[in-house]
Design an enzyme around this catalytic site. Structure first.
Site, short mmCIF file in Angstrom:
data_model
loop_
_atom_site.label_atom_id
_atom_site.label_comp_id
_atom_site.label_asym_id
_atom_site.label_seq_id
_atom_site.Cartn_x
_atom_site.Cartn_y
_atom_site.Cartn_z
N SER A 181 0.85 -1.29 0.15
CA SER A 181 -0.02 -0.03 0.02
C SER A 181 0.73 1.34 -0.12
O SER A 181 0.48 2.33 -0.52
CB SER A 181 -0.89 0.08 1.42
OG SER A 181 -1.57 -1.19 1.41
N HIS A 184 -1.09 -2.50 -7.11
CA HIS A 184 -1.93 -2.30 -5.73
C HIS A 184 -3.37 -2.34 -6.15
O HIS A 184 -4.08 -1.76 -6.59
CB HIS A 184 -1.38 -0.65 -5.51
CG HIS A 184 -2.00 -0.41 -4.15
ND1 HIS A 184 -2.51 0.91 -3.91
CD2 HIS A 184 -2.67 -0.89 -2.94
CE1 HIS A 184 -3.15 0.90 -2.62
NE2 HIS A 184 -3.09 -0.17 -2.21
N GLU A 230 -4.10 0.30 -8.99
CA GLU A 230 -2.77 1.23 -9.33
C GLU A 230 -1.79 0.18 -9.71
O GLU A 230 -1.35 -0.43 -9.24
CB GLU A 230 -2.40 1.75 -7.99
CG GLU A 230 -3.42 3.19 -7.68
CD GLU A 230 -3.03 3.80 -6.56
OE1 GLU A 230 -3.15 5.23 -6.41
OE2 GLU A 230 -2.32 3.29 -5.46
N ASN A 264 -3.54 6.50 -1.60
CA ASN A 264 -3.50 6.62 -0.28
C ASN A 264 -2.62 8.00 0.15
O ASN A 264 -2.79 8.35 1.19
CB ASN A 264 -2.65 5.36 0.29
CG ASN A 264 -3.59 3.98 0.52
OD1 ASN A 264 -4.83 4.53 0.44
ND2 ASN A 264 -2.83 2.86 0.58
#
Ligand code: 3HC
Ligand code: NAI
Length: 654
Positions: free
Chosen positions: A407, A428, A440, A478
Site C-alpha cells: 500500500s 496495488h 494502481e 493513499n
C-alpha cells in the site's frame, strides 16, 4: 469524404452497412448515411432492408464525443422515426454490443436478429443520461414495463437469448450473421410479413403501482442522481398516455440530464478511464509477456481476493501461505466468498466450482518455479517483503513478473534486492480485491516497458481499471487520503462531530464518510504505523490525537465494536457521547478553540485537501495526468462519478 454507411441491393434485399470504427458510434455522418440509405431504399426494388455493421460490433451508441456540443441534423430521434416509418420491412442484425442509441436503432427496425454472443442494452444511466431516442418508449412496448425498467435503470447489457426471452430479439442466427439475416429477410418478404412498428404496439398490462415502487427503490439505490427518477417518469408517461407524449417527455428529460453537471462528470469518467489505459512513453506495439499461471503470496484479506480475480478470469493460481493452518484459513475464506456469490445468485454453482478449482494452495515456494507472474500480498512490513523478493529471485523462472501489492512501500527498494529489478512492479489492488475495480500499477524506476505493458493488459483481462502511478509513499490514492484524514481530525477538534462530518460527505455523494471508513479499516493500523515514527515524523498532534486516544481505550473501530462510533450487533454506527467528550478534552489539551462548523465548510475543506495533494502528485509526475487521479478516486475510494472525480470537480469550480 466517403460515407461510413454503404447501401447495396442483393436481389430483393437492401443491405445497409455501417462501418465507423472502432465501435460504429452514431456520429453525424453515420446518422446522415443511414437516413440517406433508408430514403433511397424506399424507391428501389428492395422488399426488405437489413441494417448491419462491419467490424467488432453493432452500433455501440450515440457518439459521446459529440455530447455537450451543438446538435447536428439529423437528430437521432428523427432518424429513428424515419427508419420505423419505412414502407419496406427493416431488419436489424446484431453482433457484438448493441448499446444505447445503437440498440434504439435496432428497436426502430421492424424485426431484430442477433448472433448468440451478442449483447443488447441501454447503458445511458451510467453516463448520467436516459435513452434519448425512443428507448424508454419502445422497450416497454416490446418487453413490458417491468423488464424495461430493469434494463434501463440497471444499464447492464443482457445476452441476446435473454433479450429473445423478453421479446426484444426475434431470432438468434447461427453461423454467418449477414447470410442468416438476408435469408430471414427473404423469408419475411416471401411470407408478406407485416411492417411491424414498435411504436404502434400496445404496452402489455402492468400494475399501476409499479412506478412509485421503482421510484422508492431507486431513491435508495442511486441517491441524489436525477437520471433514474427521470427514466421512471418517461416510461410512466409513455405507458399511461401515448407514444408521442412519451417521446416528448423523453426528449425534455434527456436534454435536462445532458445539461446536468452529473452527466458531465460521468462522461468525463468514461473517457478518463479509457485514457488512463494509455501510458506516456510506452509505444503502442510494446510486446506483452504471456501470462497463464499466477502465484499469490499471502492468503489474507487481499491475497484471497486477488487470487479470485485471476481465477475468475481463467488463470491458474497458486496461493502460498506460511503454514498449513494459515493456508486452510485463506482457502476457507475464498470458498465462503464463492458460496456467498452463488447464494446471492451472482454466480452459477458450476462457474463457482470452475473458478475455485483453478486455485491451488501451497506452503512451498518451489511451487512458484514455473509461474509467469507473482503478486506478493503479505503483511505491510518492508523487511518481510524484501526477504520474500529475494526468495522469488532465487525461485522464479527468467522472465516472470514479480509484483507487490504494497500500500505504501518503496517499490524501487523492493526491486533492488533482486537481480532483476526490470521485472518488478507494483500491483496495488483495493479491498475487497475481487470486487473493487481499481488497480494502481506502480511503475518502478527500472520496470521494463514490456512488464508495464503486460500488467496494463492483464488488468483489463481481470476486469480492473488500471492507473499508472510513480513511486512515492502511498502512491496516488493513499497519499491523498492522508491530508484528507488529517483535515477530518482537525475539524473534529474545531467543533464538528463524527456524524456531522460523515453525513455531510455522504450527502455530498461520497460512498462513506471518512470516520466511518477509518472505523471500517481499523484504527489500530495507523496507530501501529505511528508508533514506529519519531514525534517530528508524526507531524502535528492535532492530526492524530483523537484516534490515538480511541485506540488506547481499546476502540479499534468496527472490529472491536467501537471506534469513532459505537457499533451494534448489525455493525450499525451509533454516535457515542463518550467520543464527543473525548474530542472536547483533546481540543482543550491542544489549545483548539471550538466553534460551529457548517456542512459546506466540511465538504469544502475535505475536498480541497484531496485536490491540493492531487496537484502535488501531478507536479511531481507521480500521476500522468489529472484525469488519472479522478479515476483512482471514483474506482477506488467511493468518490461520486457524478462529480467526475476530485480534480474535475475542482477544475469546474475554478
Ligand atoms: N462514442 C464515442 N466513442 C466511443 C463510444 C461512444 N459511444 N464508445 C466507445 N468509444 C471509444 C472509446 O472512447 C475508445 O476510444 P479510444 O480507443 O480512443 O480510447 C474506443 O471507442 C474503444 O472503446 P473501449 O476501449 O471501451 O472498447 P471495448 O471493446 O472495451 O468496449 C464498448 C466497447 C462495450 C462498446 C464500450 O466502449 C462502451 O461501453 N461504450 C459506451 C457505450 C454506451 O454508453 N453507449 C450509450 C451512449 S449514450 C447514447 O447512446 C444516448 C442515446 O440514447 C441518445
Ligand atoms: P493480512 O494480514 O490480511 O494478510 C497477510 C497474509 O500474509 C497473512 O495471511 C499471513 O499469514 C501471510 N503471510 C505473512 N508472511 C508470509 C510469508 N512469508 N509467506 C506467505 N504468506 C505470508 O493483510 P492484508 O490486509 O491482506 O494486506 C496484505 C498487503 O496488501 C499489505 O501489503 C497491505 O498493505 C496491502 N493492501 C491492503 C489493503 C487492505 O485494505 N487490507 C488494500 C491494499 C493493499
Amino acid at each position: 469524404m466517403s460515407s461510413p454507411v454503404s447501401y447495396e441491393l442483393e436481389g430483393n434485399i437492401g443491405v445497409i452497412t455501417v462501418d465507423n470504427p472502432p465501435v460504429n458510434a452514431l456520429s453525424q455522418p453515420v446518422r446522415q448515411g443511414l437516413l440517406d440509405a433508408v430514403t433511397a431504399a424506399q424507391a428501389d426494388g428492395s422488399e426488405a432492408l437489413v441494417i448491419l455493421c462491419a467490424g467488432r460490433t453493432f452500433i455501440a451508441g450515440a457518439d459521446i464525443t459529440e455530447f455537450g456540443k451543438p446538435l447536428k441534423s439529423p437528430w437521432l430521434p428523427e432518424l429513428l422515426a424515419a427508419i420505423e416509418a419505412s414502407e419496406k420491412r427493416v431488419i436489424a442484425a446484431i453482433h457484438g454490443t448493441a448499446l444505447g442509441g445503437g440498440f434504439e436503432t435496432a428497436l426502430s427496425a421492424h424485426y431484430r436478429c442477433a448472433v448468440a454472443t451478442a449483447k443488447i442494452g441501454l447503458p445511458e444511466i451510467k453516463l448520467g443520461l436516459l435513452p434519448g431516442a425512443g428507448g424508454t418508449q419502445r422497450t416497454p412496448r416490446l418487453a413490458g414495463v417491468q423488464a424495461a425498467l430493469e434494463l434501463i435503470t440497471s444499464g447492464t447489457p443482457i445476452a441476446a437469448e435473454e433479450g429473445q426471452a423478453i421479446g426484444l430479439i426475434d431470432r438468434i442466427i447461427e453461423g454467418d450473421l449477414r447470410e442468416g439475416a438476408i435469408a430471414w429477410a427473404r423469408d419475411l418478404a416471401a411470407s408478406d410479413a407485416p411492417v411491424r412498428r414498435s411504436s404502434e404496439q400496445p404496452v402489455p398490462e402492468f400494475d399501476p403501482g409499479i412506478f412509485d415502487a421503482w421510484r422508492a427503490e431507486l431513491a435508495k439505490r442511486a441517491r441524489g442522481q436525477i437520471a433514474p427518477e427521470h427514466i421512471v417518469t418517461c416510461v410512466e408517461v409513455g405507458a399511461t398516455t401515448s407514444f408521442a407524449e412519451g417521446m416528448a417527455k423523453e426528449r425534455e428529460l434527456f436534454m435536462e440530464c445532458m445539461d446536468s453537471p452529473q452527466s458531465a462528470g460521468m462522461r468525463h469518467i468514461f473517457f478518463a478511464e479509457r485514457t488512463a489505459a494509455k501510458v506516456e512513453g510506452l509505444a503502442k506495439d510494446t510486446p506483452q509477456r504471456t501470462i497463464a499461471k499466477v502465484g499469490i503470496i499471502g492468503g489474507g484479506t487481499m491475497g484471497g481476493g486477488i487470487a479470485m480475480s485471476f481465477a475468475n478470469a481463467g488463470f491458474d493460481v497458486t496461493l502460498i501461505e506460511v503454514d498449513d493452518e494459515a493456508l486452510k484459513r485463506g482457502l476457507g475464506i475464498i470458498e465462503r466468498n464463492y458460496a456467498g456469490s452463488v447464494k446471492r445468485g451472482k454466480l452459477s454453482e458450476s462457474d463457482a466450482a470452475g473458478h475455485r478449482a483453478r486455485i491451488a494452495g501451497s506452503t512451498d515456494y518451489a511451487s512458484l518455479a514455473d509461474v509467469d507472474l507473482v503478486v506478493e500480498a503479505v503483511f505491510e512490513d518492508p523487511e518481510l517483503k524484501k526477504t520474500i523478493f529475494k526468495k522469488l529471485d532465487d525461485t522464479c523462472k527468467t522472465g516472470a513478473i514479480l509484483a507487490t501489492n504494497t500500500s505504501y512501500q518503496d517499490v524501487d527498494a523492493i526491486a533492488a534486492v533482486t537481480g532483476r529489478p526490470q521485472d518488478v512492479i507494483g500491483m496495488h489492488f483495493f479491498s475487497p480485491a475481487h470486487i473493487m475495480k481499481l488497480l494502481e500499477v506502480v511503475r518502478g524506476a527500472k520496470t521494463a516497458d514490456d512488464v508495464l505493458s503486460t500488467v496494463m493488459g492483464l488488468a483489463k483481462k481481470i476486469g480492473k481499471v488500471p492507473v499508472v502511478s510513480g513511486v512515492c509513499y502511498g502512491f496516488i490514492g493513499n497519499r491523498m487520503l492522508k491530508p484528507y484524514g488529517e483535515t477530518a481530525q482537525l475539524m473534529l477538534l474545531e467543533g464538528a462531530s463524527p456524524e456531522q462530518i460523515d453525513n455531510a460527505m455522504e450527502a455530498w455523494g461520497m460512498a462513506m464518510g471518512p470516520l466511518r471508513v477509518f472505523d471500517l479499516a481499523g484504527l489500530d493500523v495507523g496507530y501501529k504505523a505511528r508508533q514506529a515514527l519519531s514525534d517530528a515524523e508524526k507531524g502535528d498532534p492535532k492530526s492524530y490525537r483523537v484516534p490515538d486516544l480511541l485506540v488506547e481505550l481499546g476502540r479499534m473501530g468496527q472490529k472491536s465494536g467501537a471506534g469513532f462510533y459505537s457499533y451494534d450487533e448489525n455493525r450499525r454506527a451509533i454516535p457515542d457521547p463518550a467520543v464527543d467528550k473525548l474530542i472536547e478534552i483533546a481540543a482543550e489539551d491542544l489549545g483548539v478553540e471550538r466553534r460551529t462548523i457548517t456542512d459546506e465548510e466540511i465538504v469544502d475543506r475535505l475536498i480541497s485537501a484531496l485536490v491540493n495533494e492531487g496537484r502535488k502528485i501531478l507536479d511531481e509526475g507521480i500521476a500522468q495526468r489529472s484525469s488519472d487521479i479522478d479515476v483512482v478516486y471514483v474506482y477506488g475510494y467511493g468518490f461520486p462519478a457524478s462529480r467526475g472525480g476530485p480534480m474535475f470537480y475542482a477544475d469546474n469550480k475554478g
